[in-house]
Write a protein that holds these residues in place. Structure first.
Motif, mmCIF file in Angstrom:
data_model
loop_
_atom_site.group_PDB
_atom_site.id
_atom_site.type_symbol
_atom_site.label_atom_id
_atom_site.label_comp_id
_atom_site.label_asym_id
_atom_site.label_seq_id
_atom_site.Cartn_x
_atom_site.Cartn_y
_atom_site.Cartn_z
ATOM 1 N N ALA A 23 0.821 -1.206 0.000
ATOM 2 C CA ALA A 23 0.000 0.000 0.000
ATOM 3 C C ALA A 23 0.863 1.268 0.000
ATOM 4 C CB ALA A 23 -0.944 -0.004 1.193
ATOM 5 N N LEU A 24 1.980 1.239 0.704
ATOM 6 C CA LEU A 24 2.853 2.412 0.741
ATOM 7 C C LEU A 24 3.298 2.810 -0.653
ATOM 8 C CD1 LEU A 24 4.603 4.548 2.156
ATOM 9 C CD2 LEU A 24 6.377 2.796 2.365
ATOM 10 N N HIS A 25 3.653 1.849 -1.479
ATOM 11 C CA HIS A 25 4.125 2.137 -2.826
ATOM 12 C C HIS A 25 3.007 2.733 -3.679
ATOM 13 C CE1 HIS A 25 6.820 -0.953 -1.202
ATOM 14 N NE2 HIS A 25 7.741 -0.170 -1.735
ATOM 15 N N VAL A 26 1.799 2.235 -3.500
ATOM 16 C CA VAL A 26 0.652 2.792 -4.228
ATOM 17 C C VAL A 26 0.457 4.256 -3.838
ATOM 18 C CG1 VAL A 26 -1.857 2.667 -4.551
ATOM 19 C CG2 VAL A 26 -0.490 0.562 -4.489
ATOM 20 N N LYS A 27 0.540 4.528 -2.555
ATOM 21 C CA LYS A 27 0.375 5.902 -2.072
ATOM 22 C C LYS A 27 1.481 6.808 -2.599
ATOM 23 C CE LYS A 27 -2.006 4.405 2.081
ATOM 24 N NZ LYS A 27 -1.948 4.279 3.531
ATOM 25 N N LEU A 28 2.710 6.323 -2.615
ATOM 26 C CA LEU A 28 3.823 7.125 -3.113
ATOM 27 C C LEU A 28 3.695 7.396 -4.609
ATOM 28 C CD1 LEU A 28 6.762 5.575 -1.064
ATOM 29 C CD2 LEU A 28 5.822 7.891 -0.839
ATOM 30 N N VAL A 29 3.273 6.402 -5.367
ATOM 31 C CA VAL A 29 3.062 6.620 -6.803
ATOM 32 C C VAL A 29 1.963 7.665 -6.993
ATOM 33 C CG1 VAL A 29 2.243 5.564 -8.949
ATOM 34 C CG2 VAL A 29 3.959 4.388 -7.571
ATOM 35 N N GLY A 30 0.916 7.601 -6.174
ATOM 36 C CA GLY A 30 -0.135 8.618 -6.240
ATOM 37 C C GLY A 30 0.407 10.008 -5.966
ATOM 38 N N ASP A 31 1.241 10.131 -4.946
ATOM 39 C CA ASP A 31 1.878 11.420 -4.634
ATOM 40 C C ASP A 31 2.718 11.907 -5.814
ATOM 41 O OD1 ASP A 31 0.927 11.706 -2.000
ATOM 42 O OD2 ASP A 31 2.661 10.688 -1.131
ATOM 43 N N LEU A 32 3.486 10.999 -6.395
ATOM 44 C CA LEU A 32 4.366 11.368 -7.502
ATOM 45 C C LEU A 32 3.564 11.833 -8.717
ATOM 46 C CD1 LEU A 32 7.174 11.658 -8.667
ATOM 47 C CD2 LEU A 32 7.170 9.205 -9.150
ATOM 48 N N ILE A 33 2.518 11.107 -9.046
ATOM 49 C CA ILE A 33 1.675 11.500 -10.172
ATOM 50 C C ILE A 33 1.028 12.854 -9.896
ATOM 51 C CG2 ILE A 33 -0.454 10.949 -11.421
ATOM 52 C CD1 ILE A 33 0.386 7.954 -11.107
ATOM 53 N N SER A 34 0.567 13.054 -8.678
ATOM 54 C CA SER A 34 -0.093 14.306 -8.311
ATOM 55 C C SER A 34 0.841 15.501 -8.436
ATOM 56 C CB SER A 34 -0.632 14.208 -6.883
ATOM 57 O OG SER A 34 -1.152 15.448 -6.473
ATOM 58 N N VAL A 35 2.006 15.419 -7.838
ATOM 59 C CA VAL A 35 2.930 16.559 -7.865
ATOM 60 C C VAL A 35 3.427 16.826 -9.279
ATOM 61 C CG1 VAL A 35 5.091 15.365 -7.275
ATOM 62 C CG2 VAL A 35 4.735 17.691 -6.533
ATOM 63 N N THR A 36 3.627 15.783 -10.061
ATOM 64 C CA THR A 36 4.059 15.952 -11.447
ATOM 65 C C THR A 36 2.960 16.624 -12.268
ATOM 66 O OG1 THR A 36 5.485 14.007 -11.278
ATOM 67 C CG2 THR A 36 4.935 14.750 -13.491
ATOM 68 N N ALA A 37 1.727 16.199 -12.067
ATOM 69 C CA ALA A 37 0.606 16.786 -12.797
ATOM 70 C C ALA A 37 0.416 18.261 -12.427
ATOM 71 C CB ALA A 37 -0.673 16.001 -12.517
ATOM 72 N N GLN A 38 0.570 18.590 -11.157
ATOM 73 C CA GLN A 38 0.432 19.982 -10.739
ATOM 74 C C GLN A 38 1.493 20.861 -11.411
ATOM 75 O OE1 GLN A 38 -0.352 20.597 -6.391
ATOM 76 N NE2 GLN A 38 -0.184 18.366 -6.402
ATOM 77 N N LEU A 39 2.712 20.378 -11.451
ATOM 78 C CA LEU A 39 3.787 21.131 -12.102
ATOM 79 C C LEU A 39 3.503 21.265 -13.595
ATOM 80 C CD1 LEU A 39 6.522 22.558 -12.069
ATOM 81 C CD2 LEU A 39 7.591 20.299 -12.308
ATOM 82 N N ASP A 40 3.056 20.197 -14.214
ATOM 83 C CA ASP A 40 2.760 20.214 -15.640
ATOM 84 C C ASP A 40 1.644 21.205 -15.950
ATOM 85 O OD1 ASP A 40 3.110 19.177 -18.348
ATOM 86 O OD2 ASP A 40 1.142 18.248 -18.054
ATOM 87 N N LEU A 41 0.580 21.195 -15.157
ATOM 88 C CA LEU A 41 -0.520 22.139 -15.376
ATOM 89 C C LEU A 41 -0.063 23.579 -15.229
ATOM 90 C CD1 LEU A 41 -3.475 20.325 -13.571
ATOM 91 C CD2 LEU A 41 -3.246 20.775 -16.026
ATOM 92 N N ALA A 42 0.759 23.837 -14.228
ATOM 93 C CA ALA A 42 1.272 25.193 -14.029
ATOM 94 C C ALA A 42 2.146 25.617 -15.197
ATOM 95 C CB ALA A 42 2.050 25.272 -12.721
ATOM 96 N N ALA A 43 2.966 24.716 -15.678
ATOM 97 C CA ALA A 43 3.856 25.032 -16.800
ATOM 98 C C ALA A 43 3.053 25.316 -18.063
ATOM 99 C CB ALA A 43 4.832 23.890 -17.038
#
Length: 124
Positions: A23-43
């Motif tokens: 479960a930890l890895h699933v949560k971390l992948v979710g965090d990674l996708i989220s932060v990457t998407a936020q940066l991409d949207l801002a860019a």
């Protein structure tokens, strides 16, 4: 992808679909996708978008972090049994965490505030 390169999310999808992770890895992948998407949207919403220097900085700072979690994932997949897989899973969690923090730090350097959901935090 027309040039034969694997999509950058393919490794993350592979991790999510694996029965070898917790479960930890699933949560971390979710965090990674989220932060990457936020940066991409801002860019994408910036006019002009990130300057060439920003893109080069991203590749220099984040590229090694992405390669690290990709290598850690390959080590998890290559581990022949559960006992040898456990330290590799720990390394995968550490490299995913480093990538999350690295992307968030880079975003802030670019003047983009990203919200870290910290799906893995127990108080959430």
């Amino acid at each position: 992808m027309l040039d034969g390169e694997e999509h950058w999310n393919a490794v993350l999808a592979d991790i999510l679909l694996s029965r070898k992770i917790g479960a930890l890895h699933v949560k971390l992948v979710g965090d990674l996708i989220s932060v990457t998407a936020q940066l991409d949207l801002a860019a994408r919403s910036r006019r002009p978008a990130f300057a060439l220097d920003g893109i080069i900085d991203y590749e220099e700072q984040i590229g090694p972090l992405e390669k690290a979690y990709q290598a850690a994932w390959q080590a998890v997949k290559a581990a022949p049994d559960r006992e040898r897989r456990m330290p590799e899973l720990d390394r995968l969690a550490a490299t995913l965490t480093a990538a999350i923090e690295g992307i968030a730090d880079f975003a802030r350097q670019q003047g983009v505030e990203v919200a870290l959901h910290r799906f893995g935090d127990p108080e959430r």
